[in-house]
Design an enzyme around this catalytic site. Sequence first.
Site, mmCIF file in Angstrom:
data_model
loop_
_atom_site.group_PDB
_atom_site.id
_atom_site.type_symbol
_atom_site.label_atom_id
_atom_site.label_comp_id
_atom_site.label_asym_id
_atom_site.label_seq_id
_atom_site.Cartn_x
_atom_site.Cartn_y
_atom_site.Cartn_z
ATOM 1 N N SER A 1 0.519 -1.276 -0.145
ATOM 2 C CA SER A 1 -0.126 -0.213 0.197
ATOM 3 C C SER A 1 1.025 1.202 -0.023
ATOM 4 O O SER A 1 1.342 0.756 0.401
ATOM 5 C CB SER A 1 -0.924 -0.253 1.248
ATOM 6 O OG SER A 1 -1.463 1.117 1.784
ATOM 7 N N TYR B 1 -1.267 -0.276 10.598
ATOM 8 C CA TYR B 1 -1.729 -0.746 8.785
ATOM 9 C C TYR B 1 -0.233 -0.539 7.911
ATOM 10 O O TYR B 1 -0.113 -1.608 7.716
ATOM 11 C CB TYR B 1 -2.660 0.507 8.444
ATOM 12 C CG TYR B 1 -3.288 -0.081 6.761
ATOM 13 C CD1 TYR B 1 -3.766 -1.993 6.533
ATOM 14 C CD2 TYR B 1 -2.973 0.536 5.806
ATOM 15 C CE1 TYR B 1 -3.670 -2.195 5.177
ATOM 16 C CE2 TYR B 1 -3.455 -0.484 4.613
ATOM 17 C CZ TYR B 1 -3.523 -0.976 4.102
ATOM 18 O OH TYR B 1 -3.594 -1.658 3.122
ATOM 19 N N LYS C 1 2.179 -3.378 6.712
ATOM 20 C CA LYS C 1 2.582 -3.358 5.217
ATOM 21 C C LYS C 1 3.762 -3.385 4.929
ATOM 22 O O LYS C 1 4.454 -4.007 4.169
ATOM 23 C CB LYS C 1 1.821 -2.520 4.359
ATOM 24 C CG LYS C 1 -0.018 -2.872 4.450
ATOM 25 C CD LYS C 1 0.103 -3.949 3.452
ATOM 26 C CE LYS C 1 -1.547 -4.989 3.354
ATOM 27 N NZ LYS C 1 -1.988 -6.391 2.881
#
Length: 343
Positions: free
Chosen positions: A122, A149, A153
Amino acid sequence: MSGSNLGAVLVTGGGGYIGSHTAKALHERGYLPVVFDSFSSGSRDAVRWGPLVEGDIRDADALARAMAEHKAAAVIHFAGLIEVGRSMNQPELFWEHNVGGTATLLGAMRSAGVGRLVFSSSAAVYGQGGRGPLEAISEDALKAPASPYGDTKLAGERIIESACAAFGLTGVALRYFNAAGADPSGLIGEAHEPETHLIPLAIAAALGDGKPLTIFGDDFDTPDGTCLRDYVHVNDLAAAHVAALEASLGTGVFEAVNIGGGSGRSVREVVAAVSEAAGPVPHSLGPRRAGDPPSLVADVSRAAELLGWRAQCSDLATIVRDALAWESRPAYGRAGRRPVSAP
Ligand code: UFG
């Protein structure tokens, strides 16, 4: 439609939004997509182009069995948690699923002898720091995730890179910018629960199915004061996965590649495009949302050089047209709206 003569590819999270579009693209290219999904957020109705193995990404045995049974030659790994806001409150869960799950998958690939992995990463790995306000982001830009988050990643990428060096895996991490749109077939589309993304919320507001849209701030250092994002059609994203699977890369090589449309569109531009396609979008101006960087726009030159990939259908009008078709007749999901079968 083609057969599955190019062999099986395990698609973890293949019941989700980007996973299901990629499964369809794999099928159309001649692969057999074997979906591995726990349906904690994906949809069974989105699994249509190959066999389903129901299982959890933290279950090494189930993963290794699925690869062996279907003789998978590669894995595309989508399974994971994606809500940025939730990651702020439950970081341990994100590390367990996104980082632990990726480590478990790598172990299973090693034991099953599967040599290529394409990973769902991402733009969240970049965060906000270290670049000019409207500067396009290249892959070697500073990585300073603004959320757990994004941390997970980036950590996922790092373990994959180490596995490439350790046991000869070939790995490609695709760093998605803003996925949007839907397949024009009407069979699959975006169905997050709850939905937090701009385009589906703007469409729901225009259709009178949702609340009026709130624009999160118009005092950013951007041309119209609202945030710039790089929207990329989900079918362009799906094609990028097929390209990453087929790119000629050596054993033990790891690459991280931005996947975006390559241009920035503001929140107000999106609202105008949705109004054009669906009618006026009832909206008001609200405060900034925590953690929103003013501008996230991809430099997509590496994708072209390394994968031979370029966005084909990521202009805003096409994205909004296809998202509107889906949101008007969602084949599944979208609690509160009456699902109808595909046209
Ligand atoms: N926005 C609004 N109102 C809304 C929803 C969004 O004004 O109701 C704005 C946001 O502030 C942002 C833009 O619309 O400026 C896009 O927001 P989205 O929530 O659609 O997407 P994000 O850019 O926040 O997030 C996306 C992915 C994440 C990923 C992130 C990477 O959905 O998974 O990009 O930076 F982490």
